[in-house]
Design a protein around this motif. Sequence first.
Motif, PDB file in Angstrom:
ATOM      1  N   LEU A  98      -4.483  -5.065  -5.815  1.00  0.00           N
ATOM      2  CA  LEU A  98      -5.280  -4.580  -4.564  1.00  0.00           C
ATOM      3  C   LEU A  98      -4.772  -3.449  -3.742  1.00  0.00           C
ATOM      4  CD1 LEU A  98      -8.117  -4.911  -3.128  1.00  0.00           C
ATOM      5  CD2 LEU A  98      -7.265  -6.983  -2.080  1.00  0.00           C
TER       6      LEU A  98
ATOM      7  N   HIS B 144     -11.484  -4.843  -4.510  1.00  0.00           N
ATOM      8  CA  HIS B 144     -11.670  -3.583  -5.208  1.00  0.00           C
ATOM      9  C   HIS B 144     -12.857  -2.934  -5.154  1.00  0.00           C
ATOM     10  CE1 HIS B 144      -7.497  -3.906  -7.357  1.00  0.00           C
ATOM     11  NE2 HIS B 144      -7.770  -5.207  -7.557  1.00  0.00           N
TER      12      HIS B 144
ATOM     13  N   GLU C  62      -6.691 -21.844  -5.698  1.00  0.00           N
ATOM     14  CA  GLU C  62      -6.876 -20.502  -5.952  1.00  0.00           C
ATOM     15  C   GLU C  62      -5.521 -19.701  -6.201  1.00  0.00           C
ATOM     16  OE1 GLU C  62      -9.525 -18.409  -5.716  1.00  0.00           O
ATOM     17  OE2 GLU C  62      -8.214 -16.651  -6.110  1.00  0.00           O
TER      18      GLU C  62
ATOM     19  N   ARG D 267       3.102  -5.579 -13.651  1.00  0.00           N
ATOM     20  CA  ARG D 267       2.452  -4.160 -12.802  1.00  0.00           C
ATOM     21  C   ARG D 267       3.042  -3.082 -13.952  1.00  0.00           C
ATOM     22  NH1 ARG D 267      -0.823  -6.592 -10.015  1.00  0.00           N
ATOM     23  NH2 ARG D 267       0.020  -7.253  -7.838  1.00  0.00           N
TER      24      ARG D 267
ATOM     25  N   GLY E  16      -4.940  -4.899   6.664  1.00  0.00           N
ATOM     26  CA  GLY E  16      -4.969  -4.099   5.386  1.00  0.00           C
ATOM     27  C   GLY E  16      -6.549  -3.627   5.254  1.00  0.00           C
TER      28      GLY E  16
ATOM     29  N   GLN F 238      -8.223  -7.930   4.107  1.00  0.00           N
ATOM     30  CA  GLN F 238      -8.317  -7.621   2.658  1.00  0.00           C
ATOM     31  C   GLN F 238      -9.072  -8.950   1.984  1.00  0.00           C
ATOM     32  OE1 GLN F 238      -5.447  -7.135   4.115  1.00  0.00           O
ATOM     33  NE2 GLN F 238      -3.721  -8.282   3.227  1.00  0.00           N
ATOM     34  N   ALA F 239      -9.612  -8.702   0.816  1.00  0.00           N
ATOM     35  CA  ALA F 239     -10.048  -9.984   0.114  1.00  0.00           C
ATOM     36  C   ALA F 239      -8.680 -10.722  -0.366  1.00  0.00           C
ATOM     37  CB  ALA F 239     -10.774  -9.610  -1.127  1.00  0.00           C
ATOM     38  N   LEU F 240      -8.771 -12.155  -0.038  1.00  0.00           N
ATOM     39  CA  LEU F 240      -7.710 -12.988  -0.352  1.00  0.00           C
ATOM     40  C   LEU F 240      -7.919 -13.765  -1.601  1.00  0.00           C
ATOM     41  CD1 LEU F 240      -7.105 -14.085   3.254  1.00  0.00           C
ATOM     42  CD2 LEU F 240      -5.637 -12.767   1.867  1.00  0.00           C
ATOM     43  N   SER F 241      -7.691 -13.054  -2.731  1.00  0.00           N
ATOM     44  CA  SER F 241      -7.756 -14.091  -3.981  1.00  0.00           C
ATOM     45  C   SER F 241      -6.758 -13.489  -5.328  1.00  0.00           C
ATOM     46  CB  SER F 241      -9.384 -13.776  -4.523  1.00  0.00           C
ATOM     47  OG  SER F 241      -9.175 -12.749  -5.454  1.00  0.00           O
TER      48      SER F 241
ATOM     49  N   GLU G  62      -5.360  -9.747  -6.374  1.00  0.00           N
ATOM     50  CA  GLU G  62      -4.126  -9.226  -6.358  1.00  0.00           C
ATOM     51  C   GLU G  62      -3.529  -9.014  -8.155  1.00  0.00           C
ATOM     52  OE1 GLU G  62      -2.458  -8.430  -4.011  1.00  0.00           O
ATOM     53  OE2 GLU G  62      -3.505  -9.650  -2.285  1.00  0.00           O
TER      54      GLU G  62
ATOM     55  N   ILE H  37      -2.573 -16.639   0.571  1.00  0.00           N
ATOM     56  CA  ILE H  37      -3.750 -16.728  -0.192  1.00  0.00           C
ATOM     57  C   ILE H  37      -3.744 -18.355  -0.367  1.00  0.00           C
ATOM     58  CG2 ILE H  37      -4.869 -16.345  -2.284  1.00  0.00           C
ATOM     59  CD1 ILE H  37      -3.584 -13.814  -2.625  1.00  0.00           C
TER      60      ILE H  37
ATOM     61  N   ILE I 111       0.849  -1.153   0.075  1.00  0.00           N
ATOM     62  CA  ILE I 111      -0.072   0.021  -0.034  1.00  0.00           C
ATOM     63  C   ILE I 111       0.942   1.192  -0.111  1.00  0.00           C
ATOM     64  CG2 ILE I 111      -1.973   1.336   1.235  1.00  0.00           C
ATOM     65  CD1 ILE I 111      -2.819  -1.472   2.355  1.00  0.00           C
TER      66      ILE I 111
END
Lengths: 300, 238
Positions: free
Chosen positions: B90, B48, A192, A210, B122, B79-82, B86, A184, A160
């Motif tokens: 994110l 997001h 996932e 990026r 986060g 935060q969303a974990l996916s 990412e 994750i 961030i």
Amino acid sequence: MIPSLAARHSWFEATARARLAGLLDAGSFTEILPPADSQPSPHLALLDLPGAFDDGVVVCHGQLEKKPIFAIAQEGQFMGGAVGEIHGAKIVGMLRRAAQEKPAAVLFLIDSGGVRLHEANAGLIAISEIMRAVLDARAAGVPVIALVGGSCGAFGGMGIVAKLCSAIIISEEGRLALSGPEVIETVAGVEEFDSKDRALVWRVTGGKHRYLMGDCAMLVEDDIAAFRRGATEFLASWTEPAPSVAHLRAGQQALEHRLAAYASYRDGLQVWAALGVAEPESVPLLDRDSLVALKEGLPT
Amino acid sequence: MSLNDILDSLFPAGHAVNVENKVISGEATTAKGTVAVLGTTDAAAIDHAMALALSGFILDTIEQHPGRPLVFLVDTSGQALSRSQELLCLNGSLAHLASCVDLARRQGHASLSLVTANAVSGGFLSFGLMADRAYALADAQVRVMDLRAMARVTKIAHERLVELAATSPIFAPGAESYVRMGAIEAIWPALSAERLVSALEEVVILDKQDIRQQLGLLRQGRLLANDVVRAVLDAAAG
């Protein structure tokens, strides 16, 4: 001109101090709170863990092409560059000092997994303070440039922070994200995100991806001299904008459009194809110059 | 406790708040005038879409209601974990949200956040901790990670962490640790419109400097940070 391989010094493999030595003008490095004036984290000592006198971050004055700059360099080889109480406070102090003294820029060499769990609350609060201090330095007109190319990347709260900087200069080896692939995978399962699939991890979090998506302003070689040239070139044409609604509105629109267009994708290959890259599967193989040429040729 | 109960208790004079995809946005009437009410509910894992809904609402408020105070209600599990989240960076959307809260401050909007249930890593960084002041309800869970997960990741015995957590706010989960460290102003024993109004009165006249390190030292929860910042500021120039 192609620099000889012998002359190249990998940013990825270098320590924070070696990166600074090659990044700044020769002889201009002056450390603030050098190890002799500092103390290792007592919180780590309490857990019988070895500390470091600089607590894993070097803050300094220096020059870049004779212009005064401040630099902050996280040491990924100590506790994964993670932010603890002292580590975070050194960064906050340097950013606040920048807002007062207004150097030409702050170069922020991020190499960190985020919060140091052994000092979890102190680390989280410190990152919040860093976030505000970055925005305060920028509001005072001082560009803050994130340089990302170390072994720990820029993850967690430091991901961030990187995105709060004026710009990010990244190498192909650099990674930038919020949650690490391992986290994750642990929580959501290997289907996932397979954190062992190195190529996939790079297609989702790596420097090329990026840069292609515009989240990083510049892509450079994994070479300390290339980061130095990149930072110099970026600063030569950059004026720090005042914080404004118009600026954030534009950012909001871009992020909303992107989400609407790409929300269902799960692999960089899909995004690159949608961006107009004719042969997305070739992207991981391209060298830096070819990738930059490809990006510059994409429809906007 | 339902969101409606929370809103009724905080804003007895009336509120018009919309909830969509766990994102709260709207306005409410207080003794100090109309405030914007926004945040998340049901332990939202911030993604997001949620971050952009919040940031868009903040920008609307800055444009349409200059100076209107912002009251954030925080209930986030992080935060969303996916992978797809990412893939689209994110951390970038969370940074954008934090920038919008920061811009509101610069444009004269006072802000406060109230942790109603959960505030984790986060999700907390991106808006709750960006407000001028943060508060928490007495039973709120504020943390980076629970001690069991922390024991697993750090490979330090869980019993040892529990033992240390009893005396050190540095990693003991809980709102009280954050109060002692200067990041949360106070814990509210119960929801109260009066408390909200006095918090608003204080925050409106607050100096906008980030003084959490000083508070952490005053409250004896964070003994080093303030002195380290001072030492960096005072060190002789090169």
